[in-house]
Design a protein around this motif. Structure first.
Motif, PDB file in Angstrom:
ATOM      1  N   LYS A  12     -10.432   2.219   6.774  1.00 30.82           N
ATOM      2  CA  LYS A  12      -9.394   1.591   7.505  1.00 30.82           C
ATOM      3  C   LYS A  12      -8.419   0.930   6.471  1.00 30.82           C
ATOM      4  O   LYS A  12      -8.885   0.127   5.620  1.00 30.82           O
ATOM      5  N   VAL A  13      -7.101   1.546   6.384  1.00 33.49           N
ATOM      6  CA  VAL A  13      -6.046   1.032   5.651  1.00 33.49           C
ATOM      7  C   VAL A  13      -5.164   0.352   6.579  1.00 33.49           C
ATOM      8  O   VAL A  13      -4.613   1.118   7.364  1.00 33.49           O
ATOM      9  N   THR A  14      -4.642  -0.918   6.585  1.00 39.79           N
ATOM     10  CA  THR A  14      -3.650  -1.227   7.596  1.00 39.79           C
ATOM     11  C   THR A  14      -2.959  -2.476   6.988  1.00 39.79           C
ATOM     12  O   THR A  14      -3.270  -3.322   5.931  1.00 39.79           O
ATOM     13  N   GLY A  15      -1.860  -2.833   7.602  1.00 36.63           N
ATOM     14  CA  GLY A  15      -1.012  -4.143   7.166  1.00 36.63           C
ATOM     15  C   GLY A  15       0.120  -4.383   8.023  1.00 36.63           C
ATOM     16  O   GLY A  15       0.532  -3.611   8.846  1.00 36.63           O
ATOM     17  N   GLU A  16       0.801  -5.496   7.709  1.00 39.41           N
ATOM     18  CA  GLU A  16       1.766  -5.620   8.629  1.00 39.41           C
ATOM     19  C   GLU A  16       3.151  -5.067   8.335  1.00 39.41           C
ATOM     20  O   GLU A  16       3.945  -4.799   9.193  1.00 39.41           O
ATOM     21  N   SER A  17       3.471  -4.637   6.861  1.00 36.43           N
ATOM     22  CA  SER A  17       4.566  -4.032   6.660  1.00 36.43           C
ATOM     23  C   SER A  17       4.747  -2.425   7.145  1.00 36.43           C
ATOM     24  O   SER A  17       3.569  -2.013   7.320  1.00 36.43           O
ATOM     25  N   THR A  18       5.774  -2.068   7.382  1.00 33.97           N
ATOM     26  CA  THR A  18       5.881  -0.779   7.843  1.00 33.97           C
ATOM     27  C   THR A  18       6.689   0.102   6.814  1.00 33.97           C
ATOM     28  O   THR A  18       6.837   1.352   6.998  1.00 33.97           O
ATOM     29  N   GLY A  51      -0.678  -4.349  -5.349  1.00 34.97           N
ATOM     30  CA  GLY A  51      -0.115  -5.247  -6.824  1.00 34.97           C
ATOM     31  C   GLY A  51       0.895  -5.995  -6.057  1.00 34.97           C
ATOM     32  O   GLY A  51       0.559  -6.936  -5.267  1.00 34.97           O
ATOM     33  N   GLU A  52       2.233  -5.834  -6.114  1.00 36.62           N
ATOM     34  CA  GLU A  52       3.119  -6.597  -5.723  1.00 36.62           C
ATOM     35  C   GLU A  52       3.324  -6.170  -4.022  1.00 36.62           C
ATOM     36  O   GLU A  52       3.583  -7.352  -3.595  1.00 36.62           O
ATOM     37  N   VAL A  53       2.833  -5.247  -3.614  1.00 35.75           N
ATOM     38  CA  VAL A  53       2.899  -4.751  -2.274  1.00 35.75           C
ATOM     39  C   VAL A  53       1.363  -4.770  -1.974  1.00 35.75           C
ATOM     40  O   VAL A  53       0.416  -4.451  -2.828  1.00 35.75           O
TER      41      VAL A  53
END
Length: 340
Positions: A104-110, A244-246
């Motif tokens: 699963k790969v998820t995050g708040e940024s779109t 990294g930075e993201v």
């Protein structure tokens, strides 16, 4: 004599046609590559992942990875400069195998996120580095689930890409592995409501097939297929991730590995490869041999029945012809003469 020859020819043609019909299913079995599978506990991992000593007998994890025993192995959190990994402790000795990884790969940024995950089948294990959390110039196969584009491309991300490392060639980091790509595909596996999986099927020296599950339940998408492909002998299985930075969170839900047992024809063809399929493959060969003998005797009996029927029909025809020549009424026979 000419009529007898014609009848035998007709019987032979009929038998040949039936043989083609009944032989079609056996041809399908010959073309089948994988006959059955056997799950390998030593190279599979599921919740709760660890035992009472907070360890796993068959797997190691490290870096920034941590375990939630009810949910996942989280390789990286949603934080910058994270790196985590999961590796099998012993190499995979199966000649042919299937590996299915639920992740699963998820995050708040779109719009800004990264960097991604990698699945490894390599000679070495658990060496952190800059390539999705593992070393560069590796020897073996790396399959990269890349979510961040380092340069412009005519295709979009996320993307799945395969590279075969020889221990000397570096990963083309600046161009997202474009110079190293053996096969790739676009797959929108990030932030989905569907279970995301990747399946690797390998038949020694023959092919490697990769499918991705991300669209709908039990809907597998073909990613790429490599023919005449050879992996290193007894590779380790690994999964790593890096930010990294993201950043994103990268989770491993489960890893399931099966040893693949080939169908009888393929087993015989590869018997000199020393694969050692064991008792189950010998049983499969015996069952196949028994089935072939049954088919042979069935066809033999069928041919004998067709010949007998042809001869009976021919004798009946000859008797009728003799009766016709002795009758003043032609082909009407005994019943017709009595009626007149």
């Amino acid at each position: 004599m000419a009529r007898c020859f014609a009848v035998c020819c007709f019987a032979y043609v009929l038998f040949a046609s039936l043989t083609c019909v009944f032989g079609k299913s056996s041809d399908t079995e010959v073309n089948r590559t994988i006959d059955r599978t056997l799950q390998l506990r030593t190279h599979s991992i599921f919740p709760p992942y660890i035992d009472q000593d907070l360890q796993n007998r068959w797997w190691d994890f490290g870096g920034d990875a941590y375990i939630n025993t009810n949910k996942h192995i989280r390789l990286t959190r949603q934080q910058p400069s994270q790196m985590g990994w999961l590796w099998s402790r012993i190499p995979l000795t199966s000649t042919n195998f299937i590996i299915e990884i639920e992740f699963k790969v998820t995050g708040e940024s779109t719009h800004l996120y990264g960097d991604g995950m990698a699945i490894w089948l390599t000679k070495d294990r658990a060496e952190p580095g800059p390539v999705f959390g593992s070393i560069d110039k590796f020897e073996g196969l790396g399959i990269f689930l890349d979510t961040y584009a380092n340069s412009r491309h005519p295709y979009s991300f996320p993307r799945v890409l395969a590279m075969m490392g020889d221990g000397q060639t570096p990963y083309d980091q600046g161009h997202d592995g474009e110079a190293n790509s053996l096969g790739s595909c676009q797959a929108l596996f990030r932030r989905t409501n569907v279970i995301t999986k990747l399946r690797i099927t390998y038949v020694k020296d023959t092919y490697l097939d990769v499918k991705v599950h991300y669209r709908a339940w039990d809907d597998w998408t073909d990613c790429f297929r490599l023919t005449d492909f050879k992996l290193p002998f007894t590779p380790y299985i690994g999964v790593s991730a890096m930010t990294g930075e993201v950043y994103d969170s990268h989770d491993v839900i489960s890893v399931t590995t099966w040893s693949a047992i080939l169908s009888t024809s393929d087993t015989q063809r590869n018997s000199f490869g020393g694969s050692g399929k064991g008792r189950s493959s010998r049983r499969a060969g015996a069952e196949s041999q028994g089935g072939s003998w049954f088919g042979f005797f069935f066809k033999l009996l069928l041919f004998a029945g067709v010949c007998a029927s042809a001869m009976y029909g021919y004798r009946t025809y000859m008797l009728n012809q003799r009766g016709d020549r002795g009758s003043p009424f032609g082909g009407l026979g005994y019943e017709s003469r009595r009626r007149f």
